[in-house]
Design an enzyme around this catalytic site. Structure first.
Site, mmCIF file in Angstrom:
data_model
loop_
_atom_site.group_PDB
_atom_site.id
_atom_site.type_symbol
_atom_site.label_atom_id
_atom_site.label_comp_id
_atom_site.label_asym_id
_atom_site.label_seq_id
_atom_site.Cartn_x
_atom_site.Cartn_y
_atom_site.Cartn_z
ATOM 1 N N GLU A 1 0.789 -1.244 0.000
ATOM 2 C CA GLU A 1 0.000 0.000 0.000
ATOM 3 C C GLU A 1 0.817 1.289 0.000
ATOM 4 O O GLU A 1 0.609 2.168 0.825
ATOM 5 C CB GLU A 1 -0.956 -0.005 1.208
ATOM 6 C CG GLU A 1 -1.866 -1.215 1.237
ATOM 7 C CD GLU A 1 -2.850 -1.225 2.415
ATOM 8 O OE1 GLU A 1 -2.778 -0.327 3.271
ATOM 9 O OE2 GLU A 1 -3.680 -2.132 2.465
ATOM 10 N N ASN B 1 2.006 -5.056 -3.328
ATOM 11 C CA ASN B 1 0.606 -5.374 -3.023
ATOM 12 C C ASN B 1 -0.189 -4.106 -2.686
ATOM 13 O O ASN B 1 0.269 -3.276 -1.912
ATOM 14 C CB ASN B 1 0.613 -6.317 -1.812
ATOM 15 C CG ASN B 1 -0.725 -6.960 -1.495
ATOM 16 O OD1 ASN B 1 -1.334 -7.580 -2.381
ATOM 17 N ND2 ASN B 1 -1.184 -6.835 -0.266
ATOM 18 N N HIS C 1 -10.406 -5.821 -1.983
ATOM 19 C CA HIS C 1 -11.438 -5.662 -0.945
ATOM 20 C C HIS C 1 -12.594 -4.929 -1.618
ATOM 21 O O HIS C 1 -12.530 -3.720 -1.854
ATOM 22 C CB HIS C 1 -10.895 -4.857 0.237
ATOM 23 C CG HIS C 1 -9.830 -5.596 0.986
ATOM 24 N ND1 HIS C 1 -10.113 -6.728 1.728
ATOM 25 C CD2 HIS C 1 -8.507 -5.390 1.103
ATOM 26 C CE1 HIS C 1 -8.990 -7.176 2.273
ATOM 27 N NE2 HIS C 1 -8.000 -6.383 1.906
ATOM 28 N N GLU D 1 -6.340 -10.558 -1.444
ATOM 29 C CA GLU D 1 -7.124 -10.337 -0.216
ATOM 30 C C GLU D 1 -8.616 -10.199 -0.500
ATOM 31 O O GLU D 1 -9.327 -9.444 0.171
ATOM 32 C CB GLU D 1 -6.623 -9.076 0.510
ATOM 33 C CG GLU D 1 -5.139 -9.107 0.811
ATOM 34 C CD GLU D 1 -4.645 -7.924 1.653
ATOM 35 O OE1 GLU D 1 -5.480 -7.171 2.188
ATOM 36 O OE2 GLU D 1 -3.413 -7.772 1.759
ATOM 37 N N ASP E 1 -12.358 -9.989 -0.638
ATOM 38 C CA ASP E 1 -13.616 -10.175 0.101
ATOM 39 C C ASP E 1 -14.633 -9.214 -0.491
ATOM 40 O O ASP E 1 -14.266 -8.235 -1.130
ATOM 41 C CB ASP E 1 -13.469 -10.048 1.629
ATOM 42 C CG ASP E 1 -12.743 -8.811 2.124
ATOM 43 O OD1 ASP E 1 -12.634 -7.827 1.372
ATOM 44 O OD2 ASP E 1 -12.291 -8.825 3.287
#
Ligand code: XIL
Length: 375
Positions: free
Chosen positions: A155, A203, A239, A268, A270
């Site tokens: 990030e 990432n 996300h 990641e 979701d």
């Protein structure tokens, strides 16, 4: 044997066979369906749940890769300066090894989730440089041979594609403030020196579509590749919510990174669903909408040879960061219910993987690329 994923077409077939024989769900598992198309099926996991037999049985049946949700972050691994704690991370690695799973490491450098001593230390750039070098060297060195891929830097860009201010970049930074991505390149070089065989990833979130952030990541990867900075891949966190606008550009985005010679992993995923004040679903229709988003992400990954892993951030609604992170406004974000029942989202991933089996040329290309990487 099951740990050597996609070494060759024969290995894939053997793996699929072994997966089918071993897993309770047989060919119905994400693990075996992913293996048949050369994609690792992953989940973030946490050793504090290993005492729950439903948790471990589901992980073992459906996943070929796990990633520690928090146990390899700086706050966990170096709680006091120069004092390293690898116990929780090691426990996760042992579990993975015992069940033929790969481990994705997360992460070596981030502006968040750092110990208080680091923020409060008022270190000079020269001191921070040494602290950073030592941390990356010790952590990547400790897990060398056991962690196959690392999120080296997490990030670093904001939504406009500018580098975020951080202790590593410019507050005060390691002496490379104003030098753009130079501090990131330095992190990759130290990680590579500590574990030359690990795949090294950058990432980030909200970079699934083609936008200012993913453009900035693209420019960085292109520059690193041109200058020989050791980078192997980009992790797209994913996300998402029910609208998930960027997903329509996900395949094209993966393809452009593939064109630079790096791989992409969904790291990641979701898909958060709004809940009422009692924490319940507004309607069951929401789970069908959620399944569509999961299916589209799985399809985009499966159709692009550069996409080598499909990982969710946890796997059961019983343990997900979303309710807390969204102040209980969202929940139900993962493919298994809190009672470990596969949700529509689970079946959407499975059917996207199965559909992709028909497209043998993509699987063939993915396996060829993987073989070149292993060389
Ligand atoms: C989250 C964890 O899930 C939480 O348990 C923790 O409190 C905060 O971090 N992006 C990342 C992950 O890269 O490390 C984050 O994990 C979620 C967002």
């Amino acid at each position: 044997m099951a740990r050597r994923i996609v070494g060759s077409a024969a290995a894939v077939m053997l793996l699929a066979l072994a997966g089918g024989l071993m897993a309770a769900g047989g060919s119905q598992s994400l693990r075996s369906a992913g293996a048949r198309i050369g994609i690792l099926a992953g989940a973030a996991a946490a050793p504090q749940h290993f005492s729950d037999p439903n948790y471990t049985a589901t992980l073992i049946r459906d996943y070929s890769m796990i990633e520690p949700e928090n146990q390899m972050k700086w706050r966990a691994t170096e709680p006091a300066r120069g004092q390293f704690n690898f116990r929780p991370g090691d426990e996760l690695v042992r579990f993975a090894q015992a069940h033929g799973m790969k481990v994705r490491g997360h992460n070596l450098l981030w502006a968040k989730f750092n110990p208080a001593w680091l923020y409060r230390g008022h270190f000079t750039p020269a001191q921070l440089r040494e602290i950073m070098r030592q941390h990356i060297t010790r952590v990547a060195g400790h897990y060398a041979g056991r962690v196959f891929a690392w999120d080296v830097v997490n990030e670093a860009f904001d939504r406009e594609g500018h580098l975020r201010h951080s202790i590593w970049y410019d507050r005060p930074g390691i002496g490379l403030a104003g030098d753009g991505t130079a501090y990131i390149a330095q992190a990759f070089r130290w990680a590579h020196a500590a574990d030359p065989k690990a795949l090294l990833f950058y990432n980030d979130f909200d970079a699934e579509g083609i936008n200012a952030k993913s453009d900035a990541i693209y420019a960085m990867v292109k520059d690193f590749k041109a200058r020989g900075v050791p980078i192997d891949g980009v992790g797209l966190q994913a996300h998402l919510g029910l609208n998930a606008a960027g997903v329509s550009q996900l395949a094209a985005n993966i393809a452009r990174f593939g064109g630079l010679g790096v791989q992409v992993q969904i790291t990641e995923l979701d898909v958060r669903v709004p809940v009422n004040a009692q924490g319940q679903l507004l309607s069951s229709n929401e789970l069908a909408r959620q399944a569509k988003v999961y299916g589209r992400v799985a399809e985009a990954c499966a159709q692009e040879p550069a996409c080598t892993a499909f990982q969710t951030w946890g796997f059961t609604d019983r343990y997900s960061w979303i309710p807390h992170h969204t102040h209980e406004k969202f929940g139900f974000a993962l493919p298994f219910s809190s009672a470990y029942k596969p949700k529509p989202a689970y079946y959407a991933i499975l059917s996207a993987f199965k559909k992709a089996e028909r497209n043998r040329s993509v699987t063939g290309q993915r396996i060829r690329l993987e073989r070149e990487r292993l060389r």
